[in-house]
Design a protein around this motif. Sequence first.
Motif, PDB file in Angstrom:
ATOM      1  N   THR C 133      -3.330   6.554  -4.769  1.00 39.11           N
ATOM      2  CA  THR C 133      -3.640   7.920  -4.713  1.00 39.11           C
ATOM      3  C   THR C 133      -2.886   8.458  -3.482  1.00 39.11           C
ATOM      4  N   LEU C 136       0.755   9.124  -4.516  1.00 38.84           N
ATOM      5  CA  LEU C 136       0.861  10.214  -5.239  1.00 38.84           C
ATOM      6  C   LEU C 136       0.668  11.537  -4.392  1.00 38.84           C
ATOM      7  N   ILE C 139       4.103  11.823  -2.584  1.00 37.62           N
ATOM      8  CA  ILE C 139       5.263  12.668  -3.318  1.00 37.62           C
ATOM      9  C   ILE C 139       4.917  13.889  -3.662  1.00 37.62           C
ATOM     10  N   ARG C 204       5.552   3.282  -5.579  1.00 34.90           N
ATOM     11  CA  ARG C 204       5.323   3.357  -6.726  1.00 34.90           C
ATOM     12  C   ARG C 204       6.441   2.686  -7.838  1.00 34.90           C
TER      13      ARG C 204
END
Lengths: 300, 554, 321
Positions: C133, C136, C139, C204
């Motif tokens: 999380t 994310l 980014i 990722r």
Amino acid sequence: MQKFLQHNIVQDYLRTPSAIISSIVLVSIIFCAIFAGLITNQNPFDPMQLDLMDSQLPPVWLEEGDGRFILGTDEQGRDVLAALFYGSRLSLLVGLASVLLSCFIGIGLGLAAGFFRGMTDVIVTRLADLQMTIPGLLVALMLAGVIKSQMSMEMQETVMIYVVILAIGFSDWPKYARVTRSAVMIESQEDYVLAARAMGASPWYILFKHVLPNVMRSNIVIATVGLGIAIMLEATLSFLGAGVPVSTPSLGTLIRTGANFLFAGEWWVVLFPGLMLILTVFSINILGDWLRDAMNPKLD
Amino acid sequence: MLQVKDVSIRFESRRGNVLAASKVSLNVERGEILGLVGESGAGKSTIGNAVMGLLESGGSVTNGEIIFEGQNLLNLDKEGMRAMRGKRISMIMQDPMTALNPVKNIADQMTESIAYNLGLNAKEALAEAISWLKKMDIPNPEERIYHYPHEFSGGQRQRIVIALALCGKPDLVIADEPTTALDVSVQAQILKLIRKLVAETNIGIILVTHNMGVVAEVTDRVAIMRYGELVEIGPTAKILTAPETDYAKMLIASVPPGDTKLHRLPVPEADGTLPPAQAAVHRDFDESDVILEARNLSITYNPGGGFFSKGEPVRALQDLSFKVPRGGSMGLVGESGSGKSTCARGIIGLTPTSGGQVYFNGQEISAMSEKQRRPLRPAMQMIFQDPYSSLNKRMSILDVIAEPIRFYGLANNATEIEHRVVELLERVGLNGDALKRFPHQFSGGQRQRIAVARTLASKPELIICDEPTSALDVSVQAAVLNLIKDLQDEYKLSLLFISHDLPVVRQMCDDIIVLKQGQLVEMDHTDRIFDNPQADYTKELIELMPHMDDFKTA
Amino acid sequence: MAIKLLQRLFQSLLVLFATGLLAFLIMSFAPDPTNNIAGDYATEADRERIRAELGYDRPFLVQYGDYMIKFLQGDLGSSLASSEPVAELIAARAPATLELVLVSTIMTLGAGIWLGIFTGVNRRSKRTQAILTSSLLGISMPTFLLGLLAIYIGAVELGWFPASGRKTVDIGLWDSSLFSLEGWRSIFMPALTLSIFNVGLFIRLVRADVLEIRTMDYIKFARARGLPEKTINNKHVLPNAVMPVINIAALNIGVMIAFSLITESVFQWPGMGLMFIQAIGFSDFPVMSAYFLLVAAIFICLNLMADILLSIVDPRIRRGE
């Protein structure tokens, strides 16, 4: 037509709270952006509606806050909340338009390369490779910067938004071209394409009737992620001064102007547009992540 | 040695829960090979994985016991189960191309396993590893052991995989489709090797496979599974010759025999009873009424070189001449690379021909432009191998079948089209409900029926069948082959039937062409080819056919 | 293998020249300097003579070739704004950018590889969820915004770090920020800002690769042979993850060099990126095109280095497939 397939994805969606929440957030943001004129009591970019007496007010929950301006005002008396909605309208618009442009160029070239092979393929692949060697930010900055320098101030007011769309759109097409090209190559090997050829169908018939619908799925996933990137890129260009002019502001320009007052303690002028930007991109990215997993039966 | 008792296995995923095995019981003794067979979705690999304690993520054993030498494996903790693997129970993987770590040499991978499982030091382990490679007939093992997986051939890699599986001296080995990824001749060698190892080391093997030929070749006993349940278990000879359950009977009856030609393969009636097999009746057609003729057909293609190198042109087919009489069926047989598919594609115009002529109904089609050819196209259609790939997954069944009708303009309006499509669907044994559905909602056999319906949509005279059943399970294959035969009789169709599977060709064809590397080996009537082959190559091919017949006559 | 590398080298040069063409096209937007040199009263003949002296009368391709040869020799023309040679401008500012990117790269690779592998190996733990999380979120945050946030917290509120600028000591070869506490205080926030987006990306990408490797048959086979999970991770998963990580790292360093212009702009860090942003403001085309070409050249070199490294590490390439 694809009711059943979507049915699966809808089921998956209903089981994924993060996807539900982020789509609700996103829809609200889009709603506020579209109907900014109706739900705010001020158009922050109409000088006639600004009152310097209202300038530099903090958010309403702070001591000097004013009930009319929930998130405070900037140095010109602009309602930050209203500016936020008007700003996200432009950010979303530019993001969406440039993604569509990227898709259009990328999918078009990718289809051509994958389907006709030979020289077309070599040229498209090399062009994509070439552009992949330069980060998208640099391409967009360069394009926007160079074109901007060739324009007068008045021209910038009206034209710059299209230049930014063009610059971002052109910086991101290779991704779509690559994915489309390899998808087309894979699909062309499938027997249903051979079956259509054995029927006597022309390349164009096969390309549009059979291949195109089958390569859209992977493009939808990267376009979702691409939207987040495009919105960030627009904000970055505007922040660096190579984007839209201050008179038609986006979230990026709001942050750029607000940053000058950061040290004076007016954090709210930067913080709220910044949060809005992050919230928008974060929601898009969560949706993109979910979409990628939901459309890929191999995972889990 | 191993007893699987009432084992149920469930998979949970984001797309819902599936019961992959339900109350399965079976056992394996030392020195025995137990065949675990079933069609796709039977849960046979899942049982193997459960014994290994290596169920894919989301899977769990919900019921029953797996007892290995008196110990319930399901009661072991992770560490305990891990200690069993390699040393006591091991596994041979299906695909030798992916089972070996590509960035480590064979010595690393083998000594690691040996040192770990047998507690040897590095030097001893290396000696042991080399002796294993010797046992596996890998030439020059002292040097080859330092090579990487990509430097070995597929057959050699599978031998290395077997060596790796056995080097911890396990008592039980689960072999999951160990020969499915290999060529027929390599398959025979590997099966012989497995047989030999069992005899020498007295281990027990569970051989998971879908291939009844493999079962007949090496197993001592067979367990048949279907939909996650055990259907029947017993000695191989008994199961193959006198199965008790309906499903086992059906499964064995649907394996096309290589020794006789049947009228139809036995497929259960609606009430589940299996009709007795009947010998084929002689089909009558006029040999002189030729629908398709190839004269000195040659196909050469350029595989397309790189930027710096020009590709060598490949001669896929050389100088092939044959005639297909109206209503007859011609078989094209050969191994991969024989040019049989290329020939079909050349005839229908998917691949340009480089020499010779093709005549269809007396007209030379090989020299025609697409425009000239268009009016002839509806009469010549093709069924493809893989029904998972030959139907566009984004089109409804209505659109899939209606496409040729619309394309050739064979109907006047939408109602007429729909009417015709329903008629075709019913003709291939599906009903009109299928219209609005999509390919992924159908099983492989149903999809191939849909593909057949589509082929019939333009009322063809000649159908080219390119391995139409090789992607299907054996019982489904029987039904589809019967359907094709029924349709041939009903519509007086001519067939060009391509297959690598000799028994299938024997059932389907009046005449056979044997091809090898693009060249004609032998051409004759089907029975004569099978009963009295002339060319050595044909003899060899017939020799390598699975020998289910041994049991049947025994 | 040598032939393959030569081919790659050749391709890289082609790409460099193609990028050079773009850079040269940008140059051509610059106003014709003839007017400035000749003055308002020069005759047409004078102008022609000056144009000839500057080489502007030559065919397009010759001028482009000349530009590329000069670029490879280190002659990048002169700035329109300050009339200093661009090469000198860049040389003066390169250390600032390179040090920033170096520190950021170390942060990114350190955190990214470790967290990427961690989240790939421990698929479903609580910590993995938290890291994913965060990545994310990482980014989703534009670098310039992070920079402003860092300035507000680290400089305005806490006062631990300077809000902008670069503190250096002369180490003989260049002025460096890496040899004094002051220097480190000035470089810390820009480097952190620059690395956060990239760490998110790196985690990722690495995780996706590790996950893919873990679904491979050879991993299942290693388990079936009873090897402990730790051995499988260290001896089978990781060696196969090295190749993709090298590629991701090369890509990432390139992205960071480009993104450094955002950080430099926010923190007024006197590097090449800031120079580029200022050049856009002044329409200083020689500086813009030189920077553009230089970054592309660095990118190309990084990719080439990754290829060479791969051909050493990967036995499938090393021993030819």
